[in-house]
Scaffold this active site. Structure first.
Site, PDB file in Angstrom:
ATOM      1  N   HIS A  81      31.452  78.953  93.860  1.00  0.00           N
ATOM      2  CA  HIS A  81      31.471  78.532  92.460  1.00  0.00           C
ATOM      3  C   HIS A  81      30.997  79.701  91.600  1.00  0.00           C
ATOM      4  CE1 HIS A  81      30.465  76.485  88.746  1.00  0.00           C
ATOM      5  NE2 HIS A  81      31.260  75.512  89.142  1.00  0.00           N
TER       6      HIS A  81
ATOM      7  N   GLU B 251      39.049  77.887  88.558  1.00  0.00           N
ATOM      8  CA  GLU B 251      38.147  77.515  87.461  1.00  0.00           C
ATOM      9  C   GLU B 251      37.869  78.751  86.605  1.00  0.00           C
ATOM     10  OE1 GLU B 251      35.461  73.950  88.322  1.00  0.00           O
ATOM     11  OE2 GLU B 251      34.588  75.632  89.391  1.00  0.00           O
TER      12      GLU B 251
END
Ligand code: PGA
Length: 254
Positions: free
Chosen positions: A98, A172
């Site tokens: 992430h 993302e």
């Protein structure tokens, strides 16, 4: 929409242990009852809540995921949590790489490749996150940045036998995470077509699911879900408000 669709809730460190367990106890059986067969949901609480939430989800179709795992199999690594323990706790999925892990904890593409292998060894599906920064986006370096993050991970996987459970790649954009700015469908169409080509060139035999994440909300979810190559969503903020979460699940289920 009839395609198989995956929704991952990344609760980050936004809930305490008590809050996470209470949130799950109150709401998630209701969500399970309303879920159509073609939609799967993975909840990713922080480490300490994995056991009780795993117990709560055990009789539902909802799945459990972690937010990261150690590079190491086991040993003298204070504070780390290994993939084997995640599997024993019932995790079927684990987010790795992430952007908050890359920027706050210095995780590199090499770390992410190692974690991917650790998870696959334990039968856990890795959710590999990639995304360009605002600066890279503005300088037209998006594809270059995504390639740098993803290609070494895919090449490392290509050297091993094909994992039956497959992998998940979550695009993302860093500039969209938690900012309220979501990428437009036409922009996403280009990125997902490129992503699809890259992984099917390097890993033609490995099943792969492509997700989008970054400020997805009730206004944007349905349009993003309709993009041809998008097979799921990774939700941060919107997964912490049950009504919004449920609405998004229902919008993409139609
Ligand atoms: P957001 O977070 O939906 O709050 O932008 C997404 C993520 O960080 O995975």
């Amino acid at each position: 929409m009839n395609k198989q669709f995956l929704i991952v809730a990344n609760w980050k460190m936004q809930l305490s242990y008590n809050q996470a367990v209470e949130f799950c106890t109150q709401h998630f059986q209701e969500l399970d009852r309303s879920l159509p067969d073609h939609v799967s949901v993975v909840l990713c609480p922080s480490f300490e809540a994995l056991y009780p939430i795993g117990q709560l989800l055990a009789k539902t179709s909802l799945k459990l995921g972690a937010q990261t795992c150690s590079n190491y199999k086991m040993g003298a690594y204070t504070g780390e949590v290994c993939a084997e323990s995640l599997a024993q706790l019932g995790c079927t999925h684990c987010i790795i790489g992430h952007s908050e892990r890359r920027s706050n904890f210095g995780e590199t593409s090499n770390d992410i490749a190692i974690k991917t292998t650790r998870l696959l060894e334990q039968g856990i599906r890795p959710i590999i996150c990639i995304g360009e920064t605002l600066k890279e986006h503005q300088q037209g370096l998006t594809i270059h940045a995504l390639h740098d993050q993803l290609e070494p991970v895919l090449q490392k996987l290509a050297a091993h036998p094909t994992p039956a459970q497959g992998i998940i790649i979550a695009y993302e954009p860093v500039w969209a995470i938690g900012t309220g700015q979501s990428a437009t469908p036409s922009y996403l169409n280009k990125i997902f077509t490129w992503l699809d080509q890259l992984y099917s060139t390097i890993l033609p035999m490995t099943p792969c699911t492509l997700l989008y994440g970054g400020s997805v909300n009730e206004q944007t979810a349905a349009d993003i879900a309709r993009i041809d190559k998008v097979q799921g969503l990774l939700l941060g903020g919107a997964s912490l408000d049950f009504q919004k979460f449920k609405n998004i699940v229902s919008l993409v289920s139609k």
